[in-house]
Design a protein around this motif. Structure first.
Motif, PDB file in Angstrom:
ATOM      1  N   UNK A   1     -78.276  69.500 -20.260  1.00 45.39           N
ATOM      2  CA  UNK A   1     -78.452  68.204 -20.933  1.00 45.39           C
ATOM      3  C   UNK A   1     -77.131  67.667 -21.463  1.00 45.39           C
ATOM      4  N   UNK A   2     -76.190  68.567 -21.749  1.00 47.44           N
ATOM      5  CA  UNK A   2     -74.888  68.120 -22.255  1.00 47.44           C
ATOM      6  C   UNK A   2     -74.204  67.147 -21.306  1.00 47.44           C
ATOM      7  N   UNK A   3     -74.453  67.275 -20.008  1.00 48.81           N
ATOM      8  CA  UNK A   3     -73.752  66.429 -19.041  1.00 48.81           C
ATOM      9  C   UNK A   3     -74.588  65.221 -18.605  1.00 48.81           C
ATOM     10  N   UNK A   4     -75.665  64.920 -19.332  1.00 52.75           N
ATOM     11  CA  UNK A   4     -76.476  63.748 -18.992  1.00 52.75           C
ATOM     12  C   UNK A   4     -75.821  62.476 -19.534  1.00 52.75           C
ATOM     13  N   UNK A   5     -76.093  61.370 -18.892  1.00 54.27           N
ATOM     14  CA  UNK A   5     -75.522  60.076 -19.287  1.00 54.27           C
ATOM     15  C   UNK A   5     -75.867  59.741 -20.734  1.00 54.27           C
TER      16      UNK A   5
END
Length: 194
Positions: free
Chosen positions: A68-72
């Motif tokens: 989730x850290x790399x979600x927009x």
């Protein structure tokens, strides 16, 4: 803190336990304030915890599962949080409670998995959870390596429904992009220094 601490996930609970056990944490406050951000309009979000250290420094932490850290959406919020905290002289941390987002630049990438993800994206435009799970299994990969691939190749990620896709422009926040480039350059310099 000698009080009830409210948390919204197991990751937060474990992070708060680590704060409680630390000798350098003077105090912390969960869900301390609202941060304005722009994402299809004006919004506010509440970061997970403000931490004050015994040396007087403070930082604000957003705790999310690794992918989730790399979600927009998280990247948009993290950039707003970084800007908000920077104005106040505070640091920021985006973490799953064990790894912070910048740790992803230090793990050895799974090049076989990355090539497979990029190959499938060139054929299908998007990858869903079942596709990523199959590729992780086939190439002995894990979520850290998928997140690395998303960052390294400026892919886009949405957790629900889980999708990965390629865009013309990176969708992650500028502060992460700058730091990632610095980390990569530092690693290249270290490898080329005798």
């Amino acid at each position: 803190m000698n009080r009830n601490v409210f948390y919204e996930s197991k990751l937060e609970k474990h992070f708060f336990k680590r704060l409680e056990q630390s000798d350098v944490v003077r105090a912390y406050c969960e869900q301390p304030f609202k941060v304005p951000y722009e994402h299809h309009g004006s919004h506010y979000y509440v970061p997970d915890v403000l931490v004050c250290l015994t040396d007087g420094q403070c930082f604000v932490t957003e705790i999310k599962p690794l992918l989730m850290m790399v979600s927009k959406e998280v990247m948009t919020k993290y950039q707003a949080l970084h800007d908000f905290c920077n104005q106040r002289g505070w640091g920021t941390l985006l973490s799953d409670g064990v790894h912070d987002i910048f740790d992803l630049f230090h793990f050895t990438p799974n090049l076989s998995l990355e090539r497979a993800i990029l190959r499938e994206l060139s054929l299908n435009r998007t990858l869903m959870k079942k596709d990523l799970d199959r590729l992780k299994e086939t190439h002995q990969g894990n979520s850290i390596q998928v997140a690395q691939c998303i960052l390294r190749y400026k892919l886009s990620y949405r957790p629900v429904p889980m999708l990965v896709w390629k865009t013309k422009e990176a969708l992650f926040c500028p502060v992460l992009q700058r730091r990632g480039e610095e980390e990569t350059n530092d690693r290249i310099l270290e490898q080329n220094t005798f």
